[in-house]
Design a protein around this motif. Structure first.
Motif, PDB file in Angstrom:
ATOM      1  N   ILE A   1       0.832  -1.204   0.000  1.00 46.53           N
ATOM      2  CA  ILE A   1       0.000   0.000   0.000  1.00 46.53           C
ATOM      3  C   ILE A   1       0.864   1.251   0.000  1.00 46.53           C
ATOM      4  CG2 ILE A   1      -1.666   1.336   1.356  1.00 46.53           C
ATOM      5  CD1 ILE A   1      -2.870  -1.325   2.271  1.00 46.53           C
ATOM      6  N   GLY A   2       1.862   1.284   0.886  1.00 47.76           N
ATOM      7  CA  GLY A   2       2.735   2.447   0.964  1.00 47.76           C
ATOM      8  C   GLY A   2       3.482   2.704  -0.327  1.00 47.76           C
ATOM      9  N   LEU A   3       3.971   1.643  -0.969  1.00 47.98           N
ATOM     10  CA  LEU A   3       4.735   1.815  -2.203  1.00 47.98           C
ATOM     11  C   LEU A   3       3.851   2.270  -3.362  1.00 47.98           C
ATOM     12  CD1 LEU A   3       7.245  -1.179  -2.168  1.00 47.98           C
ATOM     13  CD2 LEU A   3       7.476   1.102  -1.183  1.00 47.98           C
ATOM     14  N   GLU A   4       2.663   1.689  -3.479  1.00 49.90           N
ATOM     15  CA  GLU A   4       1.776   2.084  -4.576  1.00 49.90           C
ATOM     16  C   GLU A   4       1.395   3.556  -4.466  1.00 49.90           C
ATOM     17  OE1 GLU A   4      -1.559  -0.519  -5.218  1.00 49.90           O
ATOM     18  OE2 GLU A   4      -0.314  -2.313  -5.149  1.00 49.90           O
ATOM     19  N   PHE A   5       0.990   3.991  -3.265  1.00 49.24           N
ATOM     20  CA  PHE A   5       0.608   5.386  -3.092  1.00 49.24           C
ATOM     21  C   PHE A   5       1.811   6.312  -3.196  1.00 49.24           C
ATOM     22  CE2 PHE A   5      -3.377   3.785  -1.165  1.00 49.24           C
ATOM     23  CZ  PHE A   5      -4.267   4.557  -1.884  1.00 49.24           C
ATOM     24  N   GLY A   6       2.955   5.861  -2.702  1.00 51.29           N
ATOM     25  CA  GLY A   6       4.150   6.686  -2.772  1.00 51.29           C
ATOM     26  C   GLY A   6       4.547   6.994  -4.197  1.00 51.29           C
ATOM     27  N   GLN A   7       4.573   5.976  -5.036  1.00 54.76           N
ATOM     28  CA  GLN A   7       4.966   6.197  -6.418  1.00 54.76           C
ATOM     29  C   GLN A   7       3.929   7.019  -7.182  1.00 54.76           C
ATOM     30  OE1 GLN A   7       5.161   2.845  -9.241  1.00 54.76           O
ATOM     31  NE2 GLN A   7       7.251   3.503  -9.708  1.00 54.76           N
ATOM     32  N   MET A   8       2.641   6.717  -6.959  1.00 51.18           N
ATOM     33  CA  MET A   8       1.628   7.444  -7.735  1.00 51.18           C
ATOM     34  C   MET A   8       1.603   8.924  -7.366  1.00 51.18           C
ATOM     35  SD  MET A   8      -2.195   6.535  -6.250  1.00 51.18           S
ATOM     36  CE  MET A   8      -2.034   4.761  -6.242  1.00 51.18           C
ATOM     37  N   PHE A   9       1.732   9.251  -6.070  1.00 51.47           N
ATOM     38  CA  PHE A   9       1.690  10.662  -5.698  1.00 51.47           C
ATOM     39  C   PHE A   9       2.983  11.395  -6.055  1.00 51.47           C
ATOM     40  CE2 PHE A   9      -2.218   9.672  -3.556  1.00 51.47           C
ATOM     41  CZ  PHE A   9      -2.937  10.859  -3.687  1.00 51.47           C
ATOM     42  N   ARG A  10       4.089  10.670  -6.106  1.00 51.10           N
ATOM     43  CA  ARG A  10       5.308  11.294  -6.630  1.00 51.10           C
ATOM     44  C   ARG A  10       5.107  11.650  -8.097  1.00 51.10           C
ATOM     45  NH1 ARG A  10       8.760  14.929  -6.623  1.00 51.10           N
ATOM     46  NH2 ARG A  10      10.649  14.528  -7.828  1.00 51.10           N
ATOM     47  N   ARG A  11       4.482  10.761  -8.841  1.00 45.78           N
ATOM     48  CA  ARG A  11       4.235  11.023 -10.252  1.00 45.78           C
ATOM     49  C   ARG A  11       3.176  12.102 -10.456  1.00 45.78           C
ATOM     50  NH1 ARG A  11       4.706   5.085 -13.284  1.00 45.78           N
ATOM     51  NH2 ARG A  11       6.970   4.906 -12.968  1.00 45.78           N
ATOM     52  N   PHE A  12       2.294  12.271  -9.484  1.00 42.95           N
ATOM     53  CA  PHE A  12       1.336  13.375  -9.540  1.00 42.95           C
ATOM     54  C   PHE A  12       2.010  14.716  -9.260  1.00 42.95           C
ATOM     55  CE2 PHE A  12      -2.486  10.518  -8.223  1.00 42.95           C
ATOM     56  CZ  PHE A  12      -2.595  10.059  -9.524  1.00 42.95           C
ATOM     57  N   GLY A  13       3.182  14.685  -8.581  1.00 44.83           N
ATOM     58  CA  GLY A  13       3.902  15.926  -8.320  1.00 44.83           C
ATOM     59  C   GLY A  13       4.261  16.178  -6.873  1.00 44.83           C
ATOM     60  N   SER A  14       3.887  15.283  -5.962  1.00 44.33           N
ATOM     61  CA  SER A  14       4.212  15.462  -4.543  1.00 44.33           C
ATOM     62  C   SER A  14       5.669  15.098  -4.270  1.00 44.33           C
ATOM     63  CB  SER A  14       3.332  14.549  -3.673  1.00 44.33           C
ATOM     64  OG  SER A  14       1.975  14.844  -3.799  1.00 44.33           O
ATOM     65  N   LYS A  15       6.252  15.768  -3.277  1.00 42.92           N
ATOM     66  CA  LYS A  15       7.478  15.255  -2.678  1.00 42.92           C
ATOM     67  C   LYS A  15       7.055  14.098  -1.792  1.00 42.92           C
ATOM     68  CE  LYS A  15      11.287  16.443   0.443  1.00 42.92           C
ATOM     69  NZ  LYS A  15      11.896  17.500   1.299  1.00 42.92           N
ATOM     70  N   VAL A  16       7.774  12.974  -1.840  1.00 43.93           N
ATOM     71  CA  VAL A  16       7.358  11.782  -1.107  1.00 43.93           C
ATOM     72  C   VAL A  16       8.526  11.229  -0.290  1.00 43.93           C
ATOM     73  CG1 VAL A  16       6.540   9.391  -1.289  1.00 43.93           C
ATOM     74  CG2 VAL A  16       5.566  11.156  -2.767  1.00 43.93           C
TER      75      VAL A  16
END
Length: 454
Positions: free
Chosen positions: A177-192
């Motif tokens: 769960i952490g990895l999926e959300f981490g990568q997707m929100f980084r690709r959306f533009g968040s610092k992760v």
């Protein structure tokens, strides 16, 4: 009110079982306290994979210059539109379930929270319902560690309701769960920033795969901090400050948003099971036998709440097992099932059966066939060469013990190995097969030509 069978929960196993029971003449009640469809439809597979698809589109748009594709101007990510698309997909799934359950004359859909009164009855909204058979399909929920009660944290459920992209998303937990959300929100533009108490990501996998994923994530600008036991969090101005017991790096970190992805627990704590003779293990999971029967002969437990799998596909297989003992000649058993799953990061990790660590601990004499993605022609042609493929073979039987794949399309071609394991045939069947060129999976027969000692 009396029924032949009562199903508690409308996750993956529940509606299918209700339909089968009704088809065979049972008077069925199915109870749901929230939205139809359970975790998968509402806060699991369906919405997250819709987000993963959007994140991949954004990543491709921003990272295609090496393949000769240049995007003039900026690439904007509209999280509100992404959320609206997700909500539409979920609504369609719920609508389909609602129609199926409400138009079957043998099924009664009851909205409300069920609690057992005894082994033969439950209470919902002040009314008592009795049955000769009960099927518990209540799923699970996020585990919230101590020390985070005072902050406005996110879970895998609430993060899907955001309409603005977090400036800095801190994630506690380096699992799927952490990895999926981490990568997707980084690709959306968040610092992760991902924090994990262990010494590798995905602790159930072999170390080399955890390391490879960490390198992939670092290459995308995601900060991964291992050996970081998160003690607590507090509000610091308009940010959240997380305190860390760590060997390296700062003992505190601040971010705009905090996602707790520290595992899941079963929804059994408020089900009234203390009023029954149903046995739980020390983690709250319902104990079941090979037929998914609990310690009470007329009560079964299916899906995440039985601790025998935390996936939609295992929940559906739970339905198949129970249904086979009710209505089919061929009886299925829990022990027939090979554990298989995927982490839907990019590239995905897919796994079936045993890995190298488990084989070593079991003392099994085995060989391994492997291939780096960088040596696979189709991966090079697509410009997606990260990862590796590994298949483990038992020496005495020549049967496949398991496989772990990390690479583009791995969540699809792992099924080549899964099917072979269920067929119970030696690895030489795949080795001698002819696969289509150019594909990634064509290298599976090639890599099996010379398995080596582990």
């Amino acid at each position: 009110m009396e029924f032949d069978a009562i199903i508690i929960g409308t996750g993956q196993a529940g509606p299918s079982l209700a339909a089968s029971l009704a088809k065979n003449g049972y008077k069925v009640a199915i109870i749901e306290k929230e939205h139809l469809g359970g975790t998968c439809v509402n806060v699991g597979c369906t919405p997250t994979k819709a987000y993963v698809a959007s994140a991949r589109r954004a990543f491709i748009a921003k990272n295609s210059a090496d393949l000769g594709i240049e995007v003039n101007g900026s690439v904007a990510v509209n999280l509100k539109v992404i959320k609206e698309r997700k909500d539409k997909i979920i609504a369609d799934s719920r609508s389909g379930l609602d129609n199926m359950l409400n138009t079957n004359e043998n099924i009664t859909l009851i909205h409300g929270k069920a609690r057992f009164l005894d082994n033969y009855s439950v209470e919902v909204n002040g009314k008592t319902y009795e049955a000769s058979k009960f099927y518990i399909n209540v799923g699970g929920k996020p585990r919230i560690p101590e020390g985070f009660e005072g902050v406005n944290y996110l879970t895998n459920e609430s993060i899907l309701e955001l309409e603005e992209i977090p400036e800095h998303l801190i994630i506690v937990g380096g699992g799927y769960i952490g990895l999926e959300f981490g990568q997707m929100f980084r690709r959306f533009g968040s610092k992760v920033t991902i924090l994990d108490r262990g010494d590798q990501l995905l602790k159930k996998e072999d170390l080399e795969f955890g390391k490879a994923i960490a390198e992939i994530f670092k290459g995308e600008g995601i900060e991964v901090r291992l050996n970081s036991d998160c003690i607590n969090a507090k509000k610091s101005g308009d940010q959240i400050e997380v305190s860390i017991n760590c060997k390296e790096g700062s003992p505190t970190i601040k971010g705009s948003h905090l996602l707790l992805a520290a595992g899941r627990i079963p929804n059994t704590d408020d089900l009234g099971l203390e009023n029954t003779n149903v046995n739980l293990d020390d983690r709250g999971y319902i104990r079941v036998n090979d037929e998914l029967q609990t310690s009470v002969h007329h009560i079964w437990a299916l899906g995440d709440c039985n601790g025998e799998g935390a996936f939609t596909h295992t929940a559906y297989n739970d339905f198949q097992i129970v249904n086979s003992h009710l209505f089919e000649d061929k009886k299925r058993l829990l022990s027939d099932r090979y554990t298989c799953y995927a982490a839907f990061i990019d590239p995905p990790l897919a796994r079936v059966g045993m890995n190298a660590s488990e084989i070593g601990k079991a003392g099994i004499q085995a060989r391994v066939s492997s291939r780096p993605m960088a040596k696979i022609a189709r991966a090079k042609e697509m410009g997606e060469t990260q990862g590796m493929l590994k298949i483990y073979i038992e020496e005495s039987t020549e049967k496949i013990l398991g496989a772990t794949f990390l690479g583009t399309g791995a969540d699809e071609y792992i099924h080549t190995v899964i099917d072979q394991m269920y067929a119970g045939q030696p690895y030489t069947i795949i080795r001698d097969a002819v696969h289509i060129h150019p594909t990634v999976s064509e290298l599976i027969p090639t890599m099996l030509e010379q398995p080596r000692e582990m």
